[in-house]
Design a protein around this motif. Sequence first.
Motif, PDB file in Angstrom:
ATOM      1  N   UNK A  12       2.089  11.003   1.826  1.00 19.74           N
ATOM      2  CA  UNK A  12       0.886  11.458   2.534  1.00 19.74           C
ATOM      3  C   UNK A  12       0.115  12.475   1.697  1.00 19.74           C
ATOM      4  N   UNK A  13       0.821  13.313   0.983  1.00 25.04           N
ATOM      5  CA  UNK A  13       0.144  14.307   0.134  1.00 25.04           C
ATOM      6  C   UNK A  13      -0.640  13.651  -0.988  1.00 25.04           C
ATOM      7  N   UNK A  14      -0.248  12.434  -1.351  1.00 22.19           N
ATOM      8  CA  UNK A  14      -0.921  11.702  -2.426  1.00 22.19           C
ATOM      9  C   UNK A  14      -2.116  10.894  -1.916  1.00 22.19           C
ATOM     10  N   UNK A  15      -2.333  10.896  -0.605  1.00 20.69           N
ATOM     11  CA  UNK A  15      -3.486  10.201  -0.043  1.00 20.69           C
ATOM     12  C   UNK A  15      -3.455   8.696  -0.230  1.00 20.69           C
ATOM     13  N   UNK A  16      -2.288   8.093   0.005  1.00 21.09           N
ATOM     14  CA  UNK A  16      -2.185   6.647  -0.227  1.00 21.09           C
ATOM     15  C   UNK A  16      -2.972   5.866   0.823  1.00 21.09           C
ATOM     16  N   UNK A  17      -3.461   4.698   0.393  1.00 19.88           N
ATOM     17  CA  UNK A  17      -4.186   3.787   1.278  1.00 19.88           C
ATOM     18  C   UNK A  17      -3.351   2.573   1.639  1.00 19.88           C
ATOM     19  N   UNK A  18      -2.276   2.333   0.907  1.00 19.84           N
ATOM     20  CA  UNK A  18      -1.403   1.188   1.138  1.00 19.84           C
ATOM     21  C   UNK A  18      -0.028   1.535   0.606  1.00 19.84           C
ATOM     22  N   UNK A  19       0.995   0.822   1.093  1.00 23.46           N
ATOM     23  CA  UNK A  19       2.387   1.123   0.744  1.00 23.46           C
ATOM     24  C   UNK A  19       3.093  -0.151   0.306  1.00 23.46           C
ATOM     25  N   UNK A  20       3.705  -0.105  -0.870  1.00 24.21           N
ATOM     26  CA  UNK A  20       4.479  -1.214  -1.423  1.00 24.21           C
ATOM     27  C   UNK A  20       5.950  -0.821  -1.377  1.00 24.21           C
ATOM     28  N   UNK A  21       6.764  -1.641  -0.697  1.00 26.01           N
ATOM     29  CA  UNK A  21       8.192  -1.362  -0.554  1.00 26.01           C
ATOM     30  C   UNK A  21       8.978  -2.461  -1.267  1.00 26.01           C
ATOM     31  N   UNK A  22       9.160  -2.349  -2.592  1.00 29.35           N
ATOM     32  CA  UNK A  22       9.980  -3.343  -3.301  1.00 29.35           C
ATOM     33  C   UNK A  22      11.459  -3.102  -3.031  1.00 29.35           C
ATOM     34  N   UNK A  23      12.134  -4.129  -2.562  1.00 29.36           N
ATOM     35  CA  UNK A  23      13.574  -4.043  -2.324  1.00 29.36           C
ATOM     36  C   UNK A  23      14.281  -4.367  -3.635  1.00 29.36           C
ATOM     37  N   UNK A  24      14.945  -3.390  -4.181  1.00 32.72           N
ATOM     38  CA  UNK A  24      15.440  -3.517  -5.550  1.00 32.72           C
ATOM     39  C   UNK A  24      16.890  -3.976  -5.665  1.00 32.72           C
ATOM     40  N   UNK A  25      17.697  -3.852  -4.592  1.00 32.93           N
ATOM     41  CA  UNK A  25      19.016  -4.500  -4.636  1.00 32.93           C
ATOM     42  C   UNK A  25      19.413  -5.083  -3.275  1.00 32.93           C
TER      43      UNK A  25
END
Length: 464
Positions: A68-81
């Motif tokens: 939130x502090x970075x002011x994101x407009x979208x969120x990418x949740x890559x599942x890595x394992x």
Amino acid sequence: MIEKKHIRLGICPIGKFIFSHEDAMVHKQRVLAEMDRLNVDYCTVDEAVPDGMIRDQSHVEPAVKHLKSQGIDALFIPHCNFGTEGAAAMIAKQCGVPVLLWGPRDPAPLPDGSRLRDTLCGMFAASKVLKKLKVPFTYIENCHVEEEAFLRGFSVFMRASRVVKTVRTMRIGFIGSRIDFFWTTIINESELLERFGIQIQPIDLVECINGVKKRAELQEREYREEISQITKWLDLSHVEQQDFLVTSLAFRDELLHLKEQHKVDALAVQSFNSIPRELGPGLGLGLSLAQNSMVLAGESDIHGAVSSLMIQAASSTDEPCFFPDIVSRHPDNENAVLLWHGSGPTALKHPECSIIEMHPPWTLRYLPPSKLSFRLKDGPLTVCRFDGDTGSYQLGVGEGHTVDGPYTREFYTWMEVDDWKAWERDIIEGPFIHHCSAVFDHCADVLIEAVKYIPGLEALTYGS
């Protein structure tokens, strides 16, 4: 070139303690390398959690605070394992932005039968919890990050996120008032604000007209120089009075000025009767030139401006959108229809159309000559219409392509679709009117994906 909203992406890699952390970190780096290659503006959670990898419920609070502090407009949740599904869903819910779910395709088991990761299985778990928490999300099929399926899905997600941001921050300037006999453009301004956060900024019609007159007087010399170039491609032989071009260019610049002055994303303009009567011929020239670099909707159509901003954000091109009426079926092609007359930027004229004409109006004959006549270029088309009645809002969306058809005055193109009769029924029976917004691109999938994230709005694919 049309200015579009900038998207800042938050990247929140997800792992789980029961699978290889080392392998998960390898795939995290592959994802970030691909983001760099695509020139994506992104931030990670490296500063919030160890190794920048969500692996535990305790990581939720610091990750959300940082994102939130970075002011994101979208969120990418890559599942890595595999993925810690509860943490992933809670982060997505608390961030409140469009969410992308994806993970790399799993390799064959190791020689001893063990596996470094079960990414696909983890995404099944995460999607279930996202649904449980009522968090909408976009999913890219389980594939490698370098594959076309990922690139295509990622592009759709980022453009859909841009549409969502465009709607959530939308401000539309309204010059004038509703045209008295256009009941189709009656809108509920309060509901647009309450439900979607769309702000309407009234702009006084007299302020606009006086601004044009003052600008024409002060900048006449510069405009005369520009006119010498415009008359190389603008045929005025059908117009008796030709001393209006200075006012036309002043009108263009006043529209651009009002957009910046009032900090709005688009303008809806009462394009007749007051403005052409007061300023004389050439209104259409000013509108078309302004529309090369901004979003405009004529005929006091605020929902049309909303439609245009959405489709402009969805498009993968830098070209402007246009705002036509759907008016007539093709005389010979059962699945083609005429897009005509509203407001069209000169930048979209057909390459074989070296000269643009201006004629006296053949519909509203009491008005001075205004509209430009030219054929639009050829290519793929997407059209959309944001509209609603009695508290129910829909976004009608469809794709087609240009086809040849008879000449008609004012700007035009003929669009062919798969099943026009089904389209016609959807438009008639929906909350839509004859106005639509269009781009030379196929981006219906982007608009439909974006609607997932806009509560109170439903998508309708024409002809489906």
